[in-house]
Design a protein around this motif. Structure first.
Motif, mmCIF file in Angstrom:
data_model
loop_
_atom_site.group_PDB
_atom_site.id
_atom_site.type_symbol
_atom_site.label_atom_id
_atom_site.label_comp_id
_atom_site.label_asym_id
_atom_site.label_seq_id
_atom_site.Cartn_x
_atom_site.Cartn_y
_atom_site.Cartn_z
ATOM 1 N N SER A 62 0.827 -1.203 0.000
ATOM 2 C CA SER A 62 0.000 0.000 0.000
ATOM 3 C C SER A 62 0.865 1.259 0.000
ATOM 4 O O SER A 62 0.597 2.217 -0.743
ATOM 5 N N ASN A 66 0.989 4.138 -2.999
ATOM 6 C CA ASN A 66 0.758 5.565 -2.733
ATOM 7 C C ASN A 66 1.976 6.395 -3.117
ATOM 8 O O ASN A 66 1.847 7.531 -3.600
ATOM 9 N N THR A 154 -6.869 10.050 -5.528
ATOM 10 C CA THR A 154 -6.421 10.903 -4.425
ATOM 11 C C THR A 154 -7.599 11.356 -3.575
ATOM 12 O O THR A 154 -7.548 11.313 -2.338
ATOM 13 N N LYS A 158 -6.677 7.182 -1.602
ATOM 14 C CA LYS A 158 -5.609 6.290 -2.064
ATOM 15 C C LYS A 158 -5.750 4.900 -1.414
ATOM 16 O O LYS A 158 -6.829 4.490 -1.017
ATOM 17 N N SER A 160 -5.459 2.776 1.584
ATOM 18 C CA SER A 160 -5.470 3.156 2.996
ATOM 19 C C SER A 160 -5.487 1.969 3.959
ATOM 20 O O SER A 160 -5.591 2.167 5.167
#
Length: 694
Positions: A62, A66, A154, A158, A160
């Motif tokens: 993740s 990002n 965004t 994103k 999370s």
């Protein structure tokens, strides 16, 4: 494209992107602390479009995704994984779709699932209109097929979550932005060892997935809506826990699904399509009903249908139960046989595995009959079906002589009807079951729909060589008393490569002497090699009792009543692959349990003075077979538990020197493999964002 210890496949992934027909892109590759040769492989490319970033420490998928979103300079971002392969036109077609549809924020595509060696396994063709509803319960979107707008990602927060990060993001985006699926296969999604072992903490992943689904549902229903852990699992189509709680828990789960669907319908959303939501909910309930119908008793199923308001289905079930006790048709030749033709509404009351040979009805008098019926039962084998059909069509003598028909047991891996239409050009018939009935019931449908005098039941992943039908025709012409005929066969792998030629049973073609005693002691015939006269099936009935070994039982049953002809020519090909019934039965242990059952059934077909001797021989031969397959399970499927279970049951079936030695050898291999792993302390594994775990 995040990479971590991906040296095996990263080169293919990179070259599939660099070879795109659309060329105006930057290629961000982020290495998340690899300890193998992955960085060196990436650095060997000099294409100026590549931007290579290296993290000193492993941050997790993740965080890396990002990071990539933050570094991207384009408004459109395409995802890619280090073990998958994008088709050359993927980016071009996705960019063109975005330009034509500015309202779309996320665009996925169909994907072809392949093995580590790129052998096709299945094709996933999800329907776009069902995304909005089904994303509440599971991740339908293959992550590496996705292209999305950076601004929408965004704004949606994103990635999370640590686990199920893609499912969470797609669901968040679907709340405020339109999502779509491009109905074209544009990526090969690889089931490699690395991707299969990505989630090393299975319990944490399952907990995260459970929490995600519960969070999705309560977004619509409110926090006060109560769902037990087992109910959530059932809505995710893991229905076994609720089944164990009993009929009231099952009915309660269905009612709660109806409530959830109502809440989803009531909420406004850019992706909301009332007809599609109702249709998706209907299919979900039908799948769950099919699951429970195969496991509940008749009274329980009737009670469930009544409690759900399915009065018509319940009435039809009651009618079938009391007007035809036990769902049987007639007493014929001293055996009770189950009804072959049943209305679709009552079919779910019939067990998937018949307890007695189902009756095969004669072709109505006066109906035109060809010589041949090539019946092709299929279920989720679309990757092999084209080759199967072509092997038959190359020998097609014409519709007056040969019926060719595909019987689809409600496949979900692609559009079987479209493939049959494209290849058959009107020559090949197609029948789709209204729901998945199971292999034995699908075979029964094949036999009842067959019109020809000779029936070839050719599974959708097997094939025949040129000359097969001519050779069988010659056997029946020379030996009209034969009830069945078969040729020798070749074992092939997933890719069609020849593994071995089965040994010849006789030096020349003819009727096999003492065939009943030979076939009762071991399996000599694979299904694609065998052709049976329809009148034999009408006399003896269809397949029954077991999923594994059902063909062996049938061949012994035929041999007990009819002569059988044989040709030593290798004209049929039987395919080994991980998704067929044989492989699945090995891993579950069902295969050896089923063979125990078949050996008991076969005993009644034998002369009394040979029963004990031949039963003992069958147990010895099959024990040796399962002992050998235990090593295949250990090495090929990397499943030590299943391998030891298989070896132990083989020894129980026939305790002898061979099965004992097999267990000792397996134990030695296991100990050796564990010793080799002792120096390895790094618990990290190459990760992939593939959605296998959804």
């Amino acid at each position: 494209m995040p990479v971590y210890n991906a040296r095996k496949h990263v080169r293919e992934a990179i070259e599939s992107i660099l070879g795109q027909t659309y060329t105006e892109f930057e290629f961000l590759i982020i290495d998340d602390g690899s300890t193998d040769a992955t960085p060196e492989i990436v650095c060997s490319y000099t294409d100026p479009r590549i931007r290579f970033i290296r993290n000193e420490e492993n941050r997790g998928v993740s965080a890396v995704l990002n990071q990539g979103i933050g570094l991207a300079s384009s408004g459109l971002i395409a995802r890619m994984d280090a073990d998958d392969i994008s088709y050359p036109e993927r980016l071009e077609k996705q960019v063109a779709f975005f330009r034509e549809h500015p309202e779309i924020a996320l665009l996925s595509t169909w994907a072809r699932v392949v093995a580590a060696d790129k052998t096709p396994l299945r094709t996933e063709k999800w329907k776009s209109q069902y995304y909005y509803y089904n994303l509440n319960f599971a991740c339908w979107i293959y992550h590496p097929t996705v292209m999305y707008r950076r601004s929408a990602v965004t704004a949606s927060g994103k990635y999370s979550t640590r686990y199920a990060e893609d499912h969470n993001l797609w669901w968040q985006m679907a709340r405020n932005y339109k999502i779509h699926n491009l109905p074209e296969v544009l990526l090969d999604y690889r089931l490699a060892d690395e991707s299969l072992s990505r989630v090393t903490r299975k319990a944490e992943y399952e907990a995260a997935q459970h929490a995600q689904v519960l969070r999705n549902i309560r977004y619509y229903t409110g926090e006060g809506f109560r769902l037990s852990h087992h109910e959530v699992r059932c809505l995710m189509l893991d229905c076994e826990p609720v089944l164990k709680e009993g009929i009231m828990a099952i009915a309660r789960c269905f009612r709660k699904l109806d409530h959830i669907t109502g809440y989803i319908l009531a909420m406004e959303n850019v992706n909301r399509d009332e007809a599609a939501i109702r249709e998706a909910a209907y299919f979900k309930k039908e799948w769950m009903l099919s699951f429970f119908a195969g496991r509940l008793s008749g009274p329980e199923l009737i009670f469930l249908l009544i409690s759900l308001g399915c009065w018509k289905k319940a009435a039809l079930l009651l009618s079938a139960k009391f007007s035809q006790p036990g769902s049987v048709a007639a007493h014929r030749n001293g055996k009770i046989r189950e009804a072959a033709e049943t209305p679709p509404e009552t079919a779910k009351a019939i067990p998937r595995i018949p307890h007695n040979p189902p009756e095969i009805l004669p072709v109505p008098a006066g109906e035109a009959r060809p010589r041949w019926s090539v019946m092709i039962p299929v279920f989720n084998c679309i990757g092999y079906l084209e080759e199967t059909l072509q092997s038959v069509l190359l020998q097609d003598p014409g519709p007056d002589i040969m019926q060719i028909e595909v019987i689809d047991d409600h496949s979900t891996d692609g559009d079987v009807a479209a493939l049959v239409t494209r290849l058959g050009q009107g020559r090949v018939g197609y029948h789709r079951q209204p729901y998945n009935r199971g292999s034995l019931r699908n075979f029964e449908t094949c036999l009842n729909r067959a019109k020809g005098e000779w029936i070839h039941l050719l599974h959708g992943d097997d094939l025949v060589k040129p000359g097969f039908y001519g050779e069988i025709g010659n056997l029946f012409a020379r030996y009209p008393q034969a009830g069945a005929a078969f040729t020798n066969h070749i074992f092939i792998n997933e890719a069609g490569g020849e593994l071995s030629y089965y040994r010849s049973l006789a030096g020349s073609a003819g009727l096999l002497p003492d065939w009943l005693a030979r076939i009762a002691s071991r399996q000599y015939v694979q299904p694609p090699a065998m052709v049976v006269k329809r009148r034999v099936y009408e006399h003896l009935g269809s397949f029954f009792a077991v999923h594994f070994g059902e063909d062996w039982e049938m061949w012994v049953r035929i041999a007990a009543h009819y002569p059988v002809a044989y040709s030593p020519r290798h004209l049929a090909k039987y395919r080994y692959h991980r998704n067929n019934i044989t492989s699945r039965s090995f891993l579950s242990g069902q295969s050896i349990r089923d063979i125990h059952t078949v050996i008991r059934i076969v005993r009644q077909y034998l002369p009394r003075d040979q029963q004990r001797h031949l039963q003992k021989a069958a147990r010895r031969n099959y024990a040796a077979y399962f002992a050998n397959t235990s090593h295949r399970i250990f090495t090929e499927f990397r499943n030590p538990k299943a391998a030891f279970t298989q070896a132990w049951r083989a020894w129980i079936m026939s305790p002898n020197a061979l099965t004992s030695a097999s267990m000792l050898k397996l134990a030695g291999r296991y100990i050796y493999s564990m010793l080799r792993k002792l120096p390895q302390t790094d618990e990290r594994r190459p990760y992939s964002t593939n959605p296998t775990h959804h």
